[in-house]
Design an enzyme around this catalytic site. Sequence first.
Site, PDB file in Angstrom:
ATOM      1  N   TYR A   6       0.873  -1.175   0.000  1.00  0.00           N
ATOM      2  CA  TYR A   6       0.000   0.000   0.000  1.00  0.00           C
ATOM      3  C   TYR A   6       0.904   1.216   0.000  1.00  0.00           C
ATOM      4  O   TYR A   6       2.075   1.136   0.396  1.00  0.00           O
ATOM      5  CB  TYR A   6      -1.031   0.004   1.124  1.00  0.00           C
ATOM      6  CG  TYR A   6      -0.568   0.125   2.565  1.00  0.00           C
ATOM      7  CD1 TYR A   6       0.409   1.030   2.977  1.00  0.00           C
ATOM      8  CD2 TYR A   6      -1.180  -0.637   3.559  1.00  0.00           C
ATOM      9  CE1 TYR A   6       0.778   1.148   4.304  1.00  0.00           C
ATOM     10  CE2 TYR A   6      -0.823  -0.534   4.887  1.00  0.00           C
ATOM     11  CZ  TYR A   6       0.163   0.376   5.252  1.00  0.00           C
ATOM     12  OH  TYR A   6       0.528   0.483   6.570  1.00  0.00           O
ATOM     13  N   THR A   7       0.336   2.353  -0.458  1.00  0.00           N
ATOM     14  CA  THR A   7       1.178   3.545  -0.590  1.00  0.00           C
ATOM     15  C   THR A   7       1.513   4.158   0.760  1.00  0.00           C
ATOM     16  O   THR A   7       2.601   4.719   0.928  1.00  0.00           O
ATOM     17  CB  THR A   7       0.482   4.597  -1.469  1.00  0.00           C
ATOM     18  OG1 THR A   7      -0.854   4.783  -0.980  1.00  0.00           O
ATOM     19  CG2 THR A   7       0.439   4.152  -2.922  1.00  0.00           C
ATOM     20  N   GLU A  70       1.983  -0.797  -6.199  1.00  0.00           N
ATOM     21  CA  GLU A  70       1.565   0.064  -5.093  1.00  0.00           C
ATOM     22  C   GLU A  70       0.056   0.257  -5.162  1.00  0.00           C
ATOM     23  O   GLU A  70      -0.486   0.633  -6.207  1.00  0.00           O
ATOM     24  CB  GLU A  70       2.259   1.434  -5.178  1.00  0.00           C
ATOM     25  CG  GLU A  70       3.732   1.409  -4.806  1.00  0.00           C
ATOM     26  CD  GLU A  70       3.974   1.401  -3.289  1.00  0.00           C
ATOM     27  OE1 GLU A  70       2.991   1.427  -2.514  1.00  0.00           O
ATOM     28  OE2 GLU A  70       5.157   1.350  -2.904  1.00  0.00           O
ATOM     29  N   ASP A 122       2.693  -3.250   5.166  1.00  0.00           N
ATOM     30  CA  ASP A 122       1.790  -3.245   4.009  1.00  0.00           C
ATOM     31  C   ASP A 122       1.845  -4.557   3.213  1.00  0.00           C
ATOM     32  O   ASP A 122       2.850  -5.256   3.272  1.00  0.00           O
ATOM     33  CB  ASP A 122       2.114  -2.041   3.098  1.00  0.00           C
ATOM     34  CG  ASP A 122       3.551  -2.035   2.550  1.00  0.00           C
ATOM     35  OD1 ASP A 122       4.491  -2.259   3.329  1.00  0.00           O
ATOM     36  OD2 ASP A 122       3.711  -1.803   1.336  1.00  0.00           O
TER      37      ASP A 122
HETATM   38 ZN   LIG Z   1       5.604  -1.203   0.622  1.00  0.00          ZN
END
Ligand SMILES: [Zn+2]
Length: 221
Positions: A6-7, A70, A122
Amino acid sequence: MLVLHYTGMRDATAALDRLCDPAARVSAHYLVEEDGTIWRLVPESRRAFHAGVSCWEGERDLNSVSIGVEIVNPGHEWGYRPFAEAQMAAVERLCREILQRHPIPGHRVVGHADIAPERKTDPGELFDWPRLAGAGIGIWPEPSAVPSSGPVDHTQALADLATIGYCLAAETPAITAFQRRFRPARIDGVIDNQTAARLNEVQAAFARSRGSGISSGSPSG
Ligand SMILES: [Zn+2]
């Protein structure tokens, strides 16, 4: 490898700005917005800087062997929230296309936290890994019912963790990353009875994916 992120930034614009800023020295092959818009930022044939210091199956230079995606989400720092349906549909489609172009086996489809458990969280526990596995992307075996308490074979649990591919520089972060992905009901870094049982069934699925046939949970040896 296919590495999902994830960003972890306030919004998509901030993430795109950073991923396109040469001074930031971070990049990814794709970015998927919450409305499902997909940006191609780096050609798949080129190396992107998304994995950082990381390790999987004993391998360390993961940027050289991976495609990074991403996925826009503020993340744990800015207000972690469920991934939108349109976004997940786009992620699924994109990953399927990537896998058609590259023969990436299921055991090499990972989250950033899996390969950098001491630094990263993430794409996190809200990410729908079961959905992707249902579409043939990555591995996520259905969990079987296990009592919440019972004896735990700590040594076996750590062996299972390593068999899956986690590098065990530090045990608690690796267990936490495993729970985030495979047992999100409780993420505490503790090898309880349910975590141990889940480790065993996940390592069996990963072993099957590698075609080794090794499953410590099966009597056949
Ligand atoms: Zn990452």
